[in-house]
Design a protein around this motif. Structure first.
Motif, mmCIF file in Angstrom:
data_model
loop_
_atom_site.group_PDB
_atom_site.id
_atom_site.type_symbol
_atom_site.label_atom_id
_atom_site.label_comp_id
_atom_site.label_asym_id
_atom_site.label_seq_id
_atom_site.Cartn_x
_atom_site.Cartn_y
_atom_site.Cartn_z
ATOM 1 N N UNK A 74 70.280 -10.193 -104.755
ATOM 2 C CA UNK A 74 70.878 -9.858 -103.464
ATOM 3 C C UNK A 74 69.780 -9.526 -102.456
ATOM 4 N N UNK A 75 69.795 -10.230 -101.338
ATOM 5 C CA UNK A 75 68.773 -10.013 -100.322
ATOM 6 C C UNK A 75 69.269 -9.341 -99.071
ATOM 7 N N UNK A 76 70.529 -9.550 -98.733
ATOM 8 C CA UNK A 76 71.041 -8.940 -97.517
ATOM 9 C C UNK A 76 72.441 -9.416 -97.198
ATOM 10 N N UNK A 77 73.039 -8.755 -96.234
ATOM 11 C CA UNK A 77 74.396 -9.058 -95.781
ATOM 12 C C UNK A 77 74.345 -9.239 -94.277
ATOM 13 N N UNK A 78 74.753 -10.405 -93.802
ATOM 14 C CA UNK A 78 74.698 -10.741 -92.385
ATOM 15 C C UNK A 78 76.123 -10.884 -91.858
ATOM 16 N N UNK A 79 76.490 -10.040 -90.906
ATOM 17 C CA UNK A 79 77.826 -10.082 -90.324
ATOM 18 C C UNK A 79 77.771 -10.876 -89.020
ATOM 19 N N UNK A 80 78.587 -11.930 -88.956
ATOM 20 C CA UNK A 80 78.598 -12.845 -87.819
ATOM 21 C C UNK A 80 79.948 -12.804 -87.123
ATOM 22 N N UNK A 220 74.302 -12.862 -98.135
ATOM 23 C CA UNK A 220 75.723 -12.985 -97.814
ATOM 24 C C UNK A 220 75.879 -13.343 -96.335
ATOM 25 N N UNK A 221 76.735 -14.300 -96.038
ATOM 26 C CA UNK A 221 77.112 -14.635 -94.673
ATOM 27 C C UNK A 221 78.602 -14.336 -94.515
ATOM 28 N N UNK A 222 78.905 -13.355 -93.691
ATOM 29 C CA UNK A 222 80.295 -12.923 -93.521
ATOM 30 C C UNK A 222 80.693 -13.130 -92.069
ATOM 31 N N UNK A 223 81.704 -13.940 -91.859
ATOM 32 C CA UNK A 223 82.177 -14.236 -90.513
ATOM 33 C C UNK A 223 83.442 -13.433 -90.248
ATOM 34 N N UNK A 224 83.443 -12.713 -89.138
ATOM 35 C CA UNK A 224 84.612 -11.924 -88.758
ATOM 36 C C UNK A 224 85.372 -12.651 -87.672
ATOM 37 N N UNK A 231 88.426 -12.461 -92.350
ATOM 38 C CA UNK A 231 87.001 -12.677 -92.563
ATOM 39 C C UNK A 231 86.835 -13.797 -93.572
ATOM 40 N N UNK A 232 85.725 -14.534 -93.477
ATOM 41 C CA UNK A 232 85.403 -15.528 -94.486
ATOM 42 C C UNK A 232 83.958 -15.334 -94.913
ATOM 43 N N UNK A 233 83.775 -15.256 -96.235
ATOM 44 C CA UNK A 233 82.508 -14.865 -96.854
ATOM 45 C C UNK A 233 81.903 -16.042 -97.610
ATOM 46 N N UNK A 234 80.556 -16.124 -97.582
ATOM 47 C CA UNK A 234 79.850 -17.170 -98.307
ATOM 48 C C UNK A 234 78.634 -16.561 -99.007
ATOM 49 N N UNK A 235 78.526 -16.796 -100.319
ATOM 50 C CA UNK A 235 77.460 -16.227 -101.129
ATOM 51 C C UNK A 235 76.758 -17.344 -101.905
ATOM 52 N N UNK A 236 75.518 -17.688 -101.545
ATOM 53 C CA UNK A 236 74.791 -18.726 -102.294
ATOM 54 C C UNK A 236 74.558 -18.305 -103.746
#
Length: 477
Positions: A74-80, A220-224, A231-236
């Motif tokens: 886990x490297x980080x969580x980015x809220x978009x 993590x890329x989390x779109x609000x 929300x829609x989440x994407x985790x490589x």
């Protein structure tokens, strides 16, 4: 058909992360056990899971290499926002608090089906029974018996219910408590439910089309949603055989959705808009996916492209619920994981909590597997005292995180702006230090050495019984 085990035996109902980890620990500790799973086979369902604070446990039981092969750190969580503008980031690496350097481990992020498969591969097939849906339990001062839908019964010394949020073991235990007038009033109340959710894991992905999947860490890329309370989440993810994949999740805030649709056609047949739908069908999942399929995807293309890369049988719609139960044990029955503390997935704590509870219970059972009712009650009380506080904290935390991720309007925007942009790193480090202050080991396996710069010095101690056995082995050699 009735099967009776000779000597003390642990009956484990449910082959999820908690049940399989407990079974693996029993296998390692030579604790007699049997596992019963209602499905006909292990079901490859779910999305990505972040495994916090438990990498040393994987190292102890000897599966760390395989976990690392099937995971990214886990490297980080980015809220978009809906237009993919970054609203804030939580870093588990520089410029935030670097997890590996500070605590010696990172949090592996992997597909839930992969973890289930890894754990199950360590369980002897004769101890893992499928198609065993428990419909009744009976316990007395000497043993506990389960009756399955196929008319088979099994008896043992203690029964562990790790069979999820709708646990049949919990339901049977609560019936007994209610009949005796011992039921907690709050335990009889339904689970708290605010969200619907669809999850899945894609097949192999083209890294030329999705270059973000080449990154070493899982970001993590989390779109609000702006026009939708979703929300829609994407985790490589990583698969050493198939290559990069993507775990994804769509969530819908039903309270906000119902307010938004108040006054609309009351005869709307779209089940995905009717609050906490219990419809788990493929059509219900598609209806939710259709709401966001044309939205831009932070990995590239549109969200629907990710859905198209996901095997249809692995797309699942669930209702997200949470509840902390006060009653974790009665008689010879004890609960573990979602069966006693169901939490929302937003805090990434469900699997980790179940695994750490399995460690706590196995540590207690290893010292002296209880046989009398007095011994059983003492063991269960010790387990509850060790894990209930963490369970309550995690349920509360997941609910607050859900609010943080979904609250719309000015207040929600301000909370996220402050939480993700204005809190100084030193204050975040204080919180992560507190979280990592106590990391218990499996007491009957060789301890690991925490390698990070942060050394709290707080863990449990090896079992005296195990140390004696090691000394005896050394002398014999």
């Amino acid at each position: 058909m009735t099967e009776k085990n000779s000597g003390p035996t642990v009956l484990i109902v449910g082959a999820g992360t908690g049940g399989l980890m407990l079974a693996l620990l029993c296998e390692k500790g030579n604790i007699p056990y049997q596992v019963f799973e209602k499905s006909r086979a292990l079901r490859p369902l779910g999305s990505a899971i972040a495994l916090n604070k438990i990498s040393h446990v994987f190292e102890q039981v000897g599966i760390m290499d395989e976990v690392e092969a099937y995971s990214k750190s886990f490297g980080g969580l980015h809220l978009l926002d809906q237009d993919l503008h970054c609203q804030g980031t939580f870093y588990a690496r520089y410029p935030g608090v670097p997890q590996r350097e500070t605590y010696g481990y990172t949090s592996p992020v992997m597909a839930r089906p992969d973890l289930i498969r890894i754990l199950a591969s360590r369980i002897p097939t004769e101890k893992l029974h499928f198609n065993k849906r428990v419909i009744a339990t009976h316990q007395d001062d000497t043993q506990v018996t389960i009756t399955c839908a196929d008319n088979t019964t099994y008896s043992g010394t203690i029964l562990v219910g790790t069979d999820g949020a709708y646990s049949s073991i919990r339901q049977n235990m609560f019936k007994e408590l209610e009949a005796k007038g011992l039921m907690h009033t709050c335990d009889a109340e339904p689970m708290h439910s605010d969200y619907d959710c669809v999850v899945g894991v894609t097949g192999p992905m083209d890294t030329e089309k999705y270059p973000l999947l080449k990154e070493e860490l899982c970001e993590f890329k989390i779109v609000m949603g702006k026009t939708l309370p979703m929300t829609w989440w994407f985790m490589p993810l990583m698969d050493p055989e198939l290559g990069p994949r993507v775990g994804w999740m769509i969530t819908k805030d039903n309270t906000a959705w119902n307010k938004m649709n108040k006054g609309n056609n009351s005869n709307n047949d779209d089940k995905s808009t009717q609050g906490s739908s219990s419809d788990w069908s493929a059509n219900a999942a598609k209806e939710m996916c259709d709401l966001v399929k044309d939205m831009p995807c932070p990995l590239g293309g549109v969200v629907g492209d990710i859905f198209d890369k996901t095997p249809k049988e692995q797309i699942t719609k669930v209702v997200l619920e949470d509840k902390f139960y006060q009653s974790w044990y009665h008689g010879r029955t004890v609960l573990l994981g979602d069966a006693c503390h169901k939490m929302l997935p937003f805090g990434g704590m469900g699997a980790s909590m179940a695994i750490m509870s399995a460690v706590a219970l196995a540590n207690i059972l290893y010292e002296d597997l209880p046989t009398t009712q007095e011994e059983v009650t003492k063991a269960f009380k010790e387990y509850y005292n060790e894990r209930s506080g963490w369970g309550q904290q995690s349920v509360d935390g997941s609910r607050k995180t859900g609010y943080f991720m979904h609250k719309q309007g000015f207040l929600g925007n301000m909370i996220r702006r402050i939480g993700l942009n204005w809190i100084p790193t030193w204050l975040i480090k204080m919180g992560t230090n507190a979280y990592n202050e106590y990391r218990p080991h499996i007491v009957f396996l060789p301890f690991t050495t925490f390698k990070g710069t942060y050394q709290s010095g707080r863990t449990n101690t090896p079992s005296e019984r195990w140390l004696a056995s090691q000394n005896h082995t050394a002398v014999a050699i």
